[in-house]
Every structure is written in C-alpha cells, then in structure tokens.
Design an enzyme around this catalytic site. Sequence first.
Site, PDB file in Angstrom:
ATOM      1  N   HIS A   1      -9.797 -16.835 -39.332  1.00  3.29           N
ATOM      2  CA  HIS A   1     -10.917 -17.777 -39.360  1.00  3.29           C
ATOM      3  C   HIS A   1     -12.017 -17.353 -38.406  1.00  3.29           C
ATOM      4  O   HIS A   1     -11.797 -17.148 -37.216  1.00  3.29           O
ATOM      5  CB  HIS A   1     -10.421 -19.179 -38.996  1.00  3.29           C
ATOM      6  CG  HIS A   1     -11.519 -20.142 -38.682  1.00  3.29           C
ATOM      7  ND1 HIS A   1     -12.564 -20.376 -39.563  1.00  3.29           N
ATOM      8  CD2 HIS A   1     -11.758 -20.918 -37.596  1.00  3.29           C
ATOM      9  CE1 HIS A   1     -13.388 -21.268 -39.012  1.00  3.29           C
ATOM     10  NE2 HIS A   1     -12.926 -21.599 -37.834  1.00  3.29           N
TER      11      HIS A   1
ATOM     12  N   HIS B   1      -3.930  -6.539 -44.991  1.00  2.00           N
ATOM     13  CA  HIS B   1      -5.240  -7.167 -44.780  1.00  2.00           C
ATOM     14  C   HIS B   1      -5.081  -8.450 -43.967  1.00  2.00           C
ATOM     15  O   HIS B   1      -4.133  -9.211 -44.169  1.00  2.00           O
ATOM     16  CB  HIS B   1      -5.917  -7.464 -46.117  1.00  2.00           C
ATOM     17  CG  HIS B   1      -5.948  -6.298 -47.048  1.00  2.00           C
ATOM     18  ND1 HIS B   1      -6.794  -5.217 -46.857  1.00  2.00           N
ATOM     19  CD2 HIS B   1      -5.224  -6.011 -48.163  1.00  2.00           C
ATOM     20  CE1 HIS B   1      -6.593  -4.334 -47.817  1.00  2.00           C
ATOM     21  NE2 HIS B   1      -5.644  -4.785 -48.617  1.00  2.00           N
TER      22      HIS B   1
ATOM     23  N   CYS C   1     -11.213 -26.984 -39.156  1.00  2.00           N
ATOM     24  CA  CYS C   1     -11.411 -25.697 -39.812  1.00  2.00           C
ATOM     25  C   CYS C   1     -10.160 -25.166 -40.494  1.00  2.00           C
ATOM     26  O   CYS C   1     -10.246 -24.255 -41.314  1.00  2.00           O
ATOM     27  CB  CYS C   1     -11.904 -24.668 -38.788  1.00  2.00           C
ATOM     28  SG  CYS C   1     -13.488 -25.095 -38.036  1.00  2.00           S
TER      29      CYS C   1
ATOM     30  N   ASN D   1     -19.941 -19.489 -38.948  1.00  2.00           N
ATOM     31  CA  ASN D   1     -18.714 -20.279 -39.047  1.00  2.00           C
ATOM     32  C   ASN D   1     -18.911 -21.339 -40.129  1.00  2.00           C
ATOM     33  O   ASN D   1     -19.523 -22.373 -39.893  1.00  2.00           O
ATOM     34  CB  ASN D   1     -18.403 -20.924 -37.695  1.00  2.00           C
ATOM     35  CG  ASN D   1     -17.132 -21.753 -37.720  1.00  2.00           C
ATOM     36  OD1 ASN D   1     -16.519 -21.953 -38.765  1.00  2.00           O
ATOM     37  ND2 ASN D   1     -16.730 -22.242 -36.563  1.00  2.00           N
TER      38      ASN D   1
ATOM     39  N   HIS E   1       1.720 -27.688 -36.033  1.00  2.00           N
ATOM     40  CA  HIS E   1       0.894 -28.786 -35.517  1.00  2.00           C
ATOM     41  C   HIS E   1       1.206 -29.015 -34.045  1.00  2.00           C
ATOM     42  O   HIS E   1       2.364 -29.183 -33.662  1.00  2.00           O
ATOM     43  CB  HIS E   1       1.174 -30.064 -36.312  1.00  2.00           C
ATOM     44  CG  HIS E   1       0.009 -31.008 -36.358  1.00  2.00           C
ATOM     45  ND1 HIS E   1      -0.553 -31.550 -35.221  1.00  2.00           N
ATOM     46  CD2 HIS E   1      -0.704 -31.488 -37.395  1.00  2.00           C
ATOM     47  CE1 HIS E   1      -1.559 -32.340 -35.573  1.00  2.00           C
ATOM     48  NE2 HIS E   1      -1.682 -32.314 -36.885  1.00  2.00           N
TER      49      HIS E   1
END
Length: 501
Positions: free
Chosen positions: A392, A388, A225, A425, A304
């Site tokens: 996700h 703002h 995602c 989603n 990561h």
Amino acid sequence: MGNENKQNQDKEPNSTKLKYVKLGFHYLISNALYLFLVPLTIALSHLSVEEFIHLFHHIKLNLVVVILCTMLTFILTTFYLMSRPKQVYLLDFACYKPDSSLICKRETFIKKTRLVGVFTEESLAFQKKILERSGYGEKTYVCKALLDLPVRNLCLEEARKEAEMVIFGAVDQLLAKTGVKSKDIGILVLNCSLLNPTPSLSAMIVNRYKLRGNISCYNLSGMGCSAGLVSIDLAKRLLQVRPNSYALVVSMESLTLAGYDGNVRSMLIPNCLFRMGSAAILLTNRSSDRHCSKYQLVHALRTHKGADDRGYNCVFQKEDINNRLGVALSKDLLPVAGEGLTNNFTTLGPLVLPLSEQILFLVNFMGRKVFKMKIKQYVPDFKLAFEHFCIHAGGRAVLDELEKSLGLSEWHMEPSRMTLYRFGNTSSSSLWYELAYTEAKGRIKKGDRAWQIAFGSGFKCNSVVWRALRTINSANEKHNPWIDEIDSFPIHVPEVAPIDC
C-alpha cells in the site's frame, strides 16, 4: 581507509559464499521429494519380469483387500473434493484514471490551501513541507470541488458527484473488459471509509446498473486504507456459499468532505497525502471462467490490532478544540504498523514460504528462545515465495521500512513507489494501481505469485496472495491507467526525510 577497504573485501566473499550455501540448502529441501523418488524409481526398474509376476500374484491372492482399499480411497477422495473450499478467480480489474483537468500540482495545492483562509502561516509551511517530502509527482488528482477558487461547494451533493465519477468510471471499464452482464453479478461489496450517505454507495451501484433484486450487497465504511483487502476477503467468503456467482468489489475514497480546515498538525497530514482514485474488481467461483481469468486467489489473511489502545487510536477521526472534524494521525502509527505487519507476516509465512525457509526460521527461533543464544532474529526471505510485491502506497517511510525489513530490491518496490509518485495515496485502491503497473510493464508470467499488503485504521494489516493463471500481455491492456505513459517509468524520485500517514 586502506584497512577498511581490506575488511570490506574480506567480508564480501564470505557473504557471497553464505548466499550460495543458503541457495543450495533451499534447492536441496525444495527438491527432497524428487531426490527420494529418483533412487526408488531406479531400484524398481531393476526388478526382473519374474519378480513383477510374483508381485502381481501376491496382489491377486489379496483381491478383497485391494478392493476395500480402492473403495476407501475413492470415498476419502470424494469427501476431500466436496469439503475443500471453492476456488476463487480474479476475472479482471479496472482502475479509474481521472481527467487531466483534475490534476493538482504541488504549487496549485499550496496556492489553493492559502486561499482557503483558515490556516496559519505555520500550518501552511507545515503542509508545504509534507507535500515536498511526500514522494508525489506533479500529476496526482483531486476532486473538482477542491480545485475551485476559492474552495466551495464542499457539500454532500458534490461528494456524491465525485463518488459517481470514480465508481462508475471504474465499473464501466471493468464490465467492458470482461463482457459480464450486470444481471449476472450476485455479490456486491463496496468500501469507502469517509463517505457513508443514505442510500448507500453500494445502493447507488445497484440503481445505476440495475443489478438483480436478490444480490448480496455490502457497504463497508470506516475501515481505512486496508478496506480493499477486507472487501476481497468478504467476497471470497460469500463465494463459498453462492455457487456459480460473480462478485463485484469496488474500492474508493472520497475527498470532498474529508478535508480538515483547522491547525492541529496531526490532523493536517491527511489533507496533503490523500488523492482521488478507485478500482473495480470482478471475482468468480465459476470453474468455466478459470481459463479466461487472470489470477487465482490463494490466501487472504487479516490481522487486527484494535484490542491494543495504541493501535485503536493511532488513526482517529475526531473534532479538534474548535469542533472542526478531521483525521488525526498519532506518533504511534509507524510502531503500531510495524507490529501489525510482523504479526501478519508471521502468520502468513508458514502458508507460503518454502520448507527450507521455515526450517531456518525454526532453528533460529529455538536457538533464541529455548537455548537463549544471543543471535539476531532470522527474517525469512519472502522473495522465495513471491515474484511481485504490491505494498500500500501510504507514504515513503512505510515503503522504506518494508523494503529494508523484507530485503526487497528497487525492482520489487518499483510498483509501490511509482504509484505513490504518479497517483499518490488513493487509499484502499492503491494496491490495484500497483498491480496494473506490474501488468503494464509486462512482468506478470503464468505461475507468478503476487503479494498485496495493506494496513489501515483500526489498526489492521491485511494480506492477499494471487497466482497468475496466464501471462499478461501488456499490449492487450488498453484500459490500464499506465499504458499511455508506462515507457517513461520508473522515474527517479530524490530521497528526502519523509513524513507519512
């Protein structure tokens, strides 16, 4: 009860005072330069004419030094301007809104899941429970193949048809909005995690729009995602070496072949949560396009956690004991996501937070680590850095946790929660539905900063920061997926114990 009320009343004034003390400290530090320049300007204004003449003659006597300093300043300024990264602008973006015939209500989903005929009663009850607690509304979309009764045609051909529908639908809108010709696009980056055919989906775009032969073309798969922001970062890097170029970024996910038809609980959750959608974004490094662009790309930061085994395995595509393919979600997902987000925020903070917040964080850090003081870790106020937030829309639990940890209000969380409710989603494209919501509400003003936060398999946490170059007039956003129904939002979504991906 009376004592408790009295204690609460005593605490409220103190917290209010602390809030204003912190606000005053922030303004003091943020305007320190002006506070220094004002007295200096006043002092210079009191110099007499004779003193100015004396200063001029002193400079005249050192003309060689003045010329050398001027030349050095010119050389250093030129070197700085030539070495600084090229500015990247977001010309516009488009989000695909499927046809109403592809709406999948909760009742429809449960009915069709039962008709598949492979799920046990326990698995059916579990999926129903997930769906009821997902925070989804009754108008999310799935592909046509999943709406057939019984479900059939789950093949590569149907998956390609789904991909063509959502990709071309978004790109067609984007090209119509911007007026950019397809032959002018020099960079193409597409991301789709679960569908990776040959020829690639990016090649499919090149073929459809007859893009030029020397295009820099990339097809990202398996990145989850957060791949949408990975694509933005890649396009930004490519724009540093391709002058006067346009970069087309397409983010989507395929549902046709992504379903799991087994009964392992950890692999059933994605069946219920993922929905159809896509977004197309047009970036440019052409300075002449700055005046007509919506946003400027300020920061793109990637974290990561793949070196950690928990992070690597928390979202994993595999086969169950019956060789049925699916995506398994580990119980470590939320803790790993929290660690990834913390690392990302810690790296991003010094780049975006005002000096006042950085000082408070440093003082707190020194107190805890150096002086071993037993004080609570200070969480910087990111609301001072951004107007703002686009987080996700992966699930309610993550949104709830980020709202709490970042101290965000319902207003700040509204784009993410309403996107989860209306579109579900949609994986990597969800951030763009959220930004489109903010635009449709007329909230984007010139100079506003928007923070997009994404996380996904790997495990990765990525951030992108945009600055609005102009005020967005919602009346001009005819292709916005929210524009026909924006007046009915926000909608109250009842709170329930969440289950998330």
